[in-house]
Write an enzyme that holds these catalytic residues in place. Sequence first.
Site, mmCIF file in Angstrom:
data_model
loop_
_atom_site.group_PDB
_atom_site.id
_atom_site.type_symbol
_atom_site.label_atom_id
_atom_site.label_comp_id
_atom_site.label_asym_id
_atom_site.label_seq_id
_atom_site.Cartn_x
_atom_site.Cartn_y
_atom_site.Cartn_z
ATOM 1 N N ARG A 1 -48.929 -6.321 2.023
ATOM 2 C CA ARG A 1 -49.251 -6.551 0.941
ATOM 3 C C ARG A 1 -49.874 -5.939 0.243
ATOM 4 O O ARG A 1 -50.270 -4.722 0.816
ATOM 5 C CB ARG A 1 -50.408 -7.673 1.561
ATOM 6 C CG ARG A 1 -50.385 -9.394 2.296
ATOM 7 C CD ARG A 1 -49.522 -10.347 1.271
ATOM 8 N NE ARG A 1 -49.176 -11.183 1.536
ATOM 9 C CZ ARG A 1 -48.357 -12.049 1.827
ATOM 10 N NH1 ARG A 1 -47.316 -11.605 1.606
ATOM 11 N NH2 ARG A 1 -48.236 -13.472 1.911
ATOM 12 N N GLU B 1 -50.813 -8.102 -7.659
ATOM 13 C CA GLU B 1 -49.475 -8.788 -8.341
ATOM 14 C C GLU B 1 -49.836 -9.988 -8.691
ATOM 15 O O GLU B 1 -50.833 -10.514 -8.431
ATOM 16 C CB GLU B 1 -49.043 -8.909 -7.567
ATOM 17 C CG GLU B 1 -48.380 -9.033 -6.045
ATOM 18 C CD GLU B 1 -48.106 -9.446 -5.027
ATOM 19 O OE1 GLU B 1 -47.419 -8.038 -4.949
ATOM 20 O OE2 GLU B 1 -47.430 -10.221 -4.850
ATOM 21 N N HIS C 1 -41.859 -8.169 -4.879
ATOM 22 C CA HIS C 1 -42.438 -9.063 -3.817
ATOM 23 C C HIS C 1 -40.983 -10.573 -3.516
ATOM 24 O O HIS C 1 -41.411 -11.105 -2.911
ATOM 25 C CB HIS C 1 -43.582 -10.059 -3.899
ATOM 26 C CG HIS C 1 -44.520 -10.444 -2.879
ATOM 27 N ND1 HIS C 1 -45.636 -10.599 -2.713
ATOM 28 C CD2 HIS C 1 -44.003 -10.812 -1.167
ATOM 29 C CE1 HIS C 1 -45.275 -10.727 -1.854
ATOM 30 N NE2 HIS C 1 -44.719 -11.789 -0.645
HETATM 31 C C1 DGY Z 1 -44.865 -13.523 4.053
HETATM 32 O O1 DGY Z 1 -44.166 -14.763 3.722
HETATM 33 O O2 DGY Z 1 -46.239 -13.237 3.820
HETATM 34 C C2 DGY Z 1 -44.163 -13.038 2.324
HETATM 35 O O3 DGY Z 1 -44.668 -11.708 1.889
HETATM 36 C C3 DGY Z 1 -43.684 -14.260 0.880
HETATM 37 O O4 DGY Z 1 -45.129 -14.139 0.378
#
Ligand code: DGY
Length: 329
Positions: free
Chosen positions: A235, A264, A282
Amino acid sequence: MQKILVARPIFPDVIERLKQYFDVDWNQGDVLPADELTRRIADKDGALTAGDPIGAAVLAAAPRLRVVSNMAVGYNNFDMAAFNASNVLGTNTPDVLNESTADFGWALMMAAARRIAESEHWLRAGQWQKWTYDGFLGSDLHGSTLGVIGMGRIGQALARRAKGFNMQVIYHNRSRVAPEIEADLNAQYVSKQDLLRRADHVVLVLPYTKENHHTIGAAELAMMKPTATLTNIARGGIVDDAALVEALRSKTIAAAGLDVFEGEPDLNPDLLSVPNIVLTPHIASATEATRRAMANLAADNLIAALGEGPRAGQPPNPINPEVIGKARS
Ligand code: DGY
Protein backbone atom coordinates in the site's frame (compact mmCIF):
# COMPACT_ATOMS: atom_id res chain seq x y z
CA MET A 1 -36.13 -6.21 -2.45
CA GLN A 2 -33.07 -4.98 -0.54
CA LYS A 3 -31.12 -2.15 -2.12
CA ILE A 4 -27.38 -2.08 -2.76
CA LEU A 5 -24.86 0.38 -4.15
CA VAL A 6 -22.03 -0.86 -6.35
CA ALA A 7 -19.67 2.07 -6.11
CA ARG A 8 -17.41 1.22 -9.06
CA PRO A 9 -17.58 -0.18 -12.57
CA ILE A 10 -17.10 -3.99 -12.32
CA PHE A 11 -17.74 -6.98 -14.60
CA PRO A 12 -21.32 -6.68 -15.95
CA ASP A 13 -22.01 -10.40 -15.38
CA VAL A 14 -21.30 -9.89 -11.66
CA ILE A 15 -23.85 -7.07 -11.66
CA GLU A 16 -26.33 -9.50 -13.27
CA ARG A 17 -25.70 -11.95 -10.40
CA LEU A 18 -26.36 -9.21 -7.86
CA LYS A 19 -29.56 -8.20 -9.66
CA GLN A 20 -30.98 -11.67 -8.96
CA TYR A 21 -31.14 -10.68 -5.30
CA PHE A 22 -31.07 -6.90 -5.07
CA ASP A 23 -32.22 -3.61 -6.47
CA VAL A 24 -28.81 -2.41 -7.73
CA ASP A 25 -27.65 1.20 -7.98
CA TRP A 26 -24.51 0.82 -10.09
CA ASN A 27 -22.00 3.63 -10.56
CA GLN A 28 -20.53 3.04 -14.00
CA GLY A 29 -18.68 6.34 -14.08
CA ASP A 30 -15.73 7.91 -12.28
CA VAL A 31 -14.89 7.34 -8.62
CA LEU A 32 -17.74 8.81 -6.57
CA PRO A 33 -16.79 11.94 -4.65
CA ALA A 34 -17.47 11.65 -0.90
CA ASP A 35 -20.68 13.71 -1.01
CA GLU A 36 -22.18 11.68 -3.85
CA LEU A 37 -21.15 8.38 -2.28
CA THR A 38 -22.79 9.50 0.97
CA ARG A 39 -25.96 10.53 -0.87
CA ARG A 40 -26.26 7.34 -2.91
CA ILE A 41 -25.50 4.96 -0.02
CA ALA A 42 -28.04 6.66 2.30
CA ASP A 43 -31.00 4.37 1.47
CA LYS A 44 -29.02 1.17 0.87
CA ASP A 45 -28.84 -2.11 2.81
CA GLY A 46 -25.41 -2.99 1.46
CA ALA A 47 -22.59 -1.69 -0.72
CA LEU A 48 -19.75 -3.04 -2.84
CA THR A 49 -16.65 -0.84 -2.85
CA ALA A 50 -13.11 -1.04 -4.20
CA GLY A 51 -10.95 1.24 -2.10
CA ASP A 52 -13.65 3.90 -1.57
CA PRO A 53 -13.25 5.50 1.88
CA ILE A 54 -16.02 4.43 4.28
CA GLY A 55 -15.94 6.12 7.66
CA ALA A 56 -18.23 7.24 10.47
CA ALA A 57 -19.94 10.01 8.46
CA VAL A 58 -20.88 7.68 5.59
CA LEU A 59 -22.16 5.00 7.99
CA ALA A 60 -24.17 7.57 9.98
CA ALA A 61 -25.81 8.78 6.76
CA ALA A 62 -26.95 5.23 5.90
CA PRO A 63 -29.05 3.90 8.80
CA ARG A 64 -30.15 0.73 6.95
CA LEU A 65 -26.64 -0.23 5.82
CA ARG A 66 -25.58 -3.62 7.22
CA VAL A 67 -22.57 -4.60 5.11
CA VAL A 68 -19.86 -3.07 2.94
CA SER A 69 -18.02 -5.57 0.77
CA ASN A 70 -14.60 -4.42 -0.44
CA MET A 71 -13.28 -5.86 -3.68
CA ALA A 72 -9.70 -6.02 -2.35
CA VAL A 73 -7.84 -7.91 0.31
CA GLY A 74 -6.62 -4.63 1.85
CA TYR A 75 -9.31 -2.66 3.66
CA ASN A 76 -7.47 0.40 4.92
CA ASN A 77 -10.25 2.41 3.22
CA PHE A 78 -12.60 1.18 5.98
CA ASP A 79 -12.63 2.84 9.38
CA MET A 80 -13.14 -0.41 11.27
CA ALA A 81 -13.72 1.35 14.61
CA ALA A 82 -16.70 3.10 12.99
CA PHE A 83 -17.91 -0.19 11.47
CA ASN A 84 -17.77 -1.87 14.88
CA ALA A 85 -19.45 1.05 16.64
CA SER A 86 -22.34 0.91 14.11
CA ASN A 87 -22.52 -2.90 13.92
CA VAL A 88 -21.87 -2.74 10.18
CA LEU A 89 -20.06 -5.74 8.71
CA GLY A 90 -17.01 -5.24 6.50
CA THR A 91 -15.82 -7.99 4.16
CA ASN A 92 -12.80 -8.33 1.85
CA THR A 93 -11.43 -10.70 -0.83
CA PRO A 94 -8.38 -12.56 0.50
CA ASP A 95 -6.59 -15.56 -1.04
CA VAL A 96 -7.98 -15.41 -4.58
CA LEU A 97 -5.32 -12.85 -5.50
CA ASN A 98 -2.30 -14.36 -3.73
CA GLU A 99 -0.61 -16.01 -6.69
CA SER A 100 -1.21 -13.25 -9.27
CA THR A 101 0.01 -10.62 -6.81
CA ALA A 102 3.10 -12.67 -5.99
CA ASP A 103 3.83 -13.10 -9.72
CA PHE A 104 3.61 -9.36 -10.14
CA GLY A 105 5.88 -8.70 -7.17
CA TRP A 106 8.51 -10.74 -8.96
CA ALA A 107 7.91 -8.92 -12.23
CA LEU A 108 8.48 -5.55 -10.55
CA MET A 109 11.48 -6.75 -8.55
CA MET A 110 13.09 -8.24 -11.65
CA ALA A 111 12.32 -5.15 -13.73
CA ALA A 112 13.97 -2.97 -11.08
CA ALA A 113 16.99 -5.23 -10.60
CA ARG A 114 17.60 -5.68 -14.33
CA ARG A 115 16.68 -2.09 -15.26
CA ILE A 116 14.06 -3.17 -17.77
CA ALA A 117 11.87 -0.05 -17.76
CA GLU A 118 14.84 2.32 -17.67
CA SER A 119 16.58 0.65 -20.63
CA GLU A 120 13.33 0.37 -22.59
CA HIS A 121 12.67 4.10 -22.24
CA TRP A 122 16.22 4.79 -23.42
CA LEU A 123 15.78 2.49 -26.43
CA ARG A 124 12.41 4.04 -27.36
CA ALA A 125 14.03 7.47 -27.14
CA GLY A 126 16.36 6.41 -29.98
CA GLN A 127 19.49 6.50 -27.85
CA TRP A 128 20.81 3.03 -28.66
CA GLN A 129 23.85 3.43 -30.91
CA LYS A 130 25.99 0.41 -29.99
CA TRP A 131 26.29 -2.50 -27.58
CA THR A 132 28.58 -1.76 -24.66
CA TYR A 133 29.94 -4.04 -21.98
CA ASP A 134 28.62 -1.81 -19.21
CA GLY A 135 25.24 -0.76 -20.59
CA PHE A 136 22.53 -0.97 -17.92
CA LEU A 137 24.38 -3.23 -15.54
CA GLY A 138 21.94 -4.48 -12.93
CA SER A 139 22.04 -6.92 -10.07
CA ASP A 140 21.35 -10.64 -10.05
CA LEU A 141 18.30 -12.24 -8.56
CA HIS A 142 19.62 -15.81 -8.64
CA GLY A 143 21.71 -16.70 -5.63
CA SER A 144 20.93 -13.42 -3.86
CA THR A 145 19.06 -12.71 -0.63
CA LEU A 146 15.36 -11.90 -0.75
CA GLY A 147 13.96 -9.91 2.17
CA VAL A 148 10.19 -10.09 2.58
CA ILE A 149 8.53 -7.65 4.98
CA GLY A 150 5.04 -8.99 5.71
CA MET A 151 4.89 -12.79 5.61
CA GLY A 152 1.15 -13.27 5.16
CA ARG A 153 -0.37 -15.32 2.37
CA ILE A 154 0.98 -13.12 -0.45
CA GLY A 155 4.39 -12.85 1.20
CA GLN A 156 4.54 -16.63 1.43
CA ALA A 157 3.54 -17.04 -2.24
CA LEU A 158 6.28 -14.59 -3.15
CA ALA A 159 8.89 -16.34 -1.01
CA ARG A 160 7.95 -19.76 -2.45
CA ARG A 161 8.99 -18.55 -5.90
CA ALA A 162 12.51 -17.77 -4.61
CA LYS A 163 13.34 -21.48 -4.58
CA GLY A 164 13.55 -21.50 -8.37
CA PHE A 165 16.12 -18.70 -8.21
CA ASN A 166 18.15 -20.42 -5.52
CA MET A 167 17.76 -17.40 -3.25
CA GLN A 168 18.15 -17.19 0.49
CA VAL A 169 14.91 -15.91 2.05
CA ILE A 170 14.83 -13.74 5.16
CA TYR A 171 11.63 -12.18 6.43
CA HIS A 172 10.19 -9.83 9.00
CA ASN A 173 6.60 -9.91 10.19
CA ARG A 174 4.54 -8.85 13.21
CA SER A 175 4.97 -12.41 14.43
CA ARG A 176 6.90 -15.45 13.26
CA VAL A 177 5.06 -17.81 10.95
CA ALA A 178 4.66 -21.47 11.94
CA PRO A 179 7.89 -23.52 11.90
CA GLU A 180 6.56 -25.80 9.16
CA ILE A 181 5.94 -22.76 6.91
CA GLU A 182 9.45 -21.45 7.64
CA ALA A 183 10.85 -24.88 6.80
CA ASP A 184 8.79 -25.18 3.61
CA LEU A 185 9.91 -21.74 2.40
CA ASN A 186 13.42 -22.13 3.79
CA ALA A 187 12.86 -18.68 5.30
CA GLN A 188 14.63 -17.21 8.30
CA TYR A 189 12.92 -14.74 10.65
CA VAL A 190 15.05 -11.65 11.31
CA SER A 191 14.57 -8.16 12.75
CA LYS A 192 13.60 -5.39 10.35
CA GLN A 193 17.03 -3.78 10.72
CA ASP A 194 18.80 -7.06 10.03
CA LEU A 195 16.64 -7.64 6.96
CA LEU A 196 17.34 -4.17 5.56
CA ARG A 197 21.07 -4.59 6.06
CA ARG A 198 21.29 -8.10 4.59
CA ALA A 199 18.75 -8.28 1.76
CA ASP A 200 19.71 -7.72 -1.87
CA HIS A 201 16.05 -7.32 -2.80
CA VAL A 202 13.47 -6.08 -0.30
CA VAL A 203 9.77 -6.60 -1.06
CA LEU A 204 6.95 -5.05 0.99
CA VAL A 205 3.81 -7.13 1.38
CA LEU A 206 2.38 -5.88 4.67
CA PRO A 207 -1.04 -4.31 5.28
CA TYR A 208 -1.29 -0.56 5.72
CA THR A 209 -2.01 0.45 9.32
CA LYS A 210 -1.19 3.60 11.25
CA GLU A 211 1.73 1.72 12.82
CA ASN A 212 3.05 0.76 9.37
CA HIS A 213 2.99 4.33 8.07
CA HIS A 214 6.44 5.05 6.59
CA THR A 215 7.81 1.67 7.62
CA ILE A 216 10.44 2.52 5.02
CA GLY A 217 11.73 6.08 5.35
CA ALA A 218 15.11 7.79 5.06
CA ALA A 219 16.61 5.94 8.05
CA GLU A 220 15.56 2.53 6.74
CA LEU A 221 16.73 3.27 3.20
CA ALA A 222 20.11 4.28 4.62
CA MET A 223 20.43 0.82 6.18
CA MET A 224 20.03 -0.93 2.82
CA LYS A 225 22.89 -1.96 0.53
CA PRO A 226 23.73 0.53 -2.24
CA THR A 227 23.17 -2.33 -4.70
CA ALA A 228 19.76 -3.28 -3.24
CA THR A 229 16.29 -2.89 -4.73
CA LEU A 230 13.02 -2.05 -2.97
CA THR A 231 9.64 -3.22 -4.28
CA ASN A 232 6.28 -2.12 -2.86
CA ILE A 233 3.19 -4.13 -3.83
CA ALA A 234 1.45 -3.48 -0.49
CA ARG A 235 0.00 0.00 0.00
CA GLY A 236 1.01 3.58 -0.50
CA GLY A 237 2.10 5.23 2.74
CA ILE A 238 4.17 2.24 3.82
CA VAL A 239 7.06 3.89 1.96
CA ASP A 240 7.92 7.55 2.40
CA ASP A 241 7.92 8.33 -1.34
CA ALA A 242 9.84 11.60 -0.94
CA ALA A 243 12.60 9.82 1.01
CA LEU A 244 12.68 7.12 -1.67
CA VAL A 245 13.18 9.71 -4.42
CA GLU A 246 16.15 11.09 -2.48
CA ALA A 247 17.59 7.61 -1.91
CA LEU A 248 17.33 6.76 -5.62
CA ARG A 249 18.84 10.06 -6.72
CA SER A 250 21.76 9.76 -4.32
CA LYS A 251 22.20 6.03 -5.12
CA THR A 252 21.65 5.11 -1.47
CA ILE A 253 19.88 2.13 -3.05
CA ALA A 254 20.14 0.97 -6.66
CA ALA A 255 16.53 0.79 -7.85
CA ALA A 256 12.91 0.45 -6.86
CA GLY A 257 9.58 -0.84 -8.13
CA LEU A 258 6.35 0.74 -6.93
CA ASP A 259 2.82 -0.43 -7.71
CA VAL A 260 1.25 1.66 -4.92
CA PHE A 261 1.74 5.29 -3.91
CA GLU A 262 1.03 7.78 -1.16
CA GLY A 263 -2.18 9.59 -2.18
CA GLU A 264 -2.69 7.54 -5.37
CA PRO A 265 -3.76 8.02 -8.07
CA ASP A 266 -1.91 11.31 -7.50
CA LEU A 267 1.83 10.75 -7.41
CA ASN A 268 4.72 12.61 -5.92
CA PRO A 269 5.81 14.24 -9.23
CA ASP A 270 9.48 13.74 -8.37
CA LEU A 271 8.99 9.99 -8.83
CA LEU A 272 8.47 10.60 -12.54
CA SER A 273 11.88 12.15 -13.05
CA VAL A 274 13.86 9.40 -11.33
CA PRO A 275 15.19 6.91 -13.90
CA ASN A 276 15.98 3.98 -11.61
CA ILE A 277 12.40 3.22 -10.64
CA VAL A 278 9.64 1.16 -12.25
CA LEU A 279 6.15 2.62 -11.72
CA THR A 280 2.87 0.77 -12.28
CA PRO A 281 -0.71 1.89 -11.47
CA HIS A 282 -1.77 -0.51 -8.67
CA ILE A 283 -2.16 -3.54 -10.95
CA ALA A 284 -0.54 -6.33 -8.94
CA SER A 285 -3.76 -8.36 -8.88
CA ALA A 286 -4.83 -7.32 -12.38
CA THR A 287 -5.23 -10.50 -14.37
CA GLU A 288 -8.57 -11.30 -15.95
CA ALA A 289 -9.00 -14.47 -13.89
CA THR A 290 -8.01 -12.91 -10.58
CA ARG A 291 -10.04 -9.72 -10.92
CA ARG A 292 -13.05 -11.87 -11.87
CA ALA A 293 -12.47 -14.05 -8.81
CA MET A 294 -12.21 -10.94 -6.61
CA ALA A 295 -15.42 -9.43 -8.03
CA ASN A 296 -17.33 -12.69 -7.59
CA LEU A 297 -16.04 -13.14 -4.05
CA ALA A 298 -17.05 -9.56 -3.20
CA ALA A 299 -20.52 -10.38 -4.57
CA ASP A 300 -20.64 -13.68 -2.59
CA ASN A 301 -19.85 -11.75 0.59
CA LEU A 302 -22.54 -9.17 -0.06
CA ILE A 303 -25.21 -11.72 -1.03
CA ALA A 304 -24.55 -13.91 2.02
CA ALA A 305 -24.24 -11.01 4.47
CA LEU A 306 -27.63 -9.69 3.39
CA GLY A 307 -29.18 -13.12 4.06
CA GLU A 308 -29.52 -14.28 0.45
CA GLY A 309 -28.11 -17.14 -1.65
CA PRO A 310 -26.74 -20.53 -0.67
CA ARG A 311 -24.57 -19.16 2.19
CA ALA A 312 -27.23 -16.84 3.63
CA GLY A 313 -25.98 -15.34 6.90
CA GLN A 314 -22.47 -16.79 6.50
CA PRO A 315 -20.35 -14.50 4.33
CA PRO A 316 -17.04 -16.18 3.48
CA ASN A 317 -14.75 -13.30 4.46
CA PRO A 318 -16.04 -11.20 7.37
CA ILE A 319 -13.49 -8.73 8.72
CA ASN A 320 -15.44 -8.10 11.94
CA PRO A 321 -17.56 -11.25 12.38
CA GLU A 322 -18.48 -10.19 15.91
CA VAL A 323 -21.13 -7.81 14.54
CA ILE A 324 -22.99 -10.50 12.57
CA GLY A 325 -26.54 -10.81 13.91
CA LYS A 326 -26.33 -7.59 15.96
CA ALA A 327 -28.86 -4.82 15.39
CA ARG A 328 -27.58 -1.83 13.48
CA SER A 329 -26.64 1.03 15.82
C1 DGY B 1 -5.96 -5.53 -2.79
O1 DGY B 1 -6.70 -6.48 -3.01
O2 DGY B 1 -5.81 -5.05 -1.67
C2 DGY B 1 -5.23 -4.97 -3.98
O3 DGY B 1 -4.28 -4.04 -3.60
C3 DGY B 1 -6.21 -4.35 -4.93
O4 DGY B 1 -6.73 -3.22 -4.33
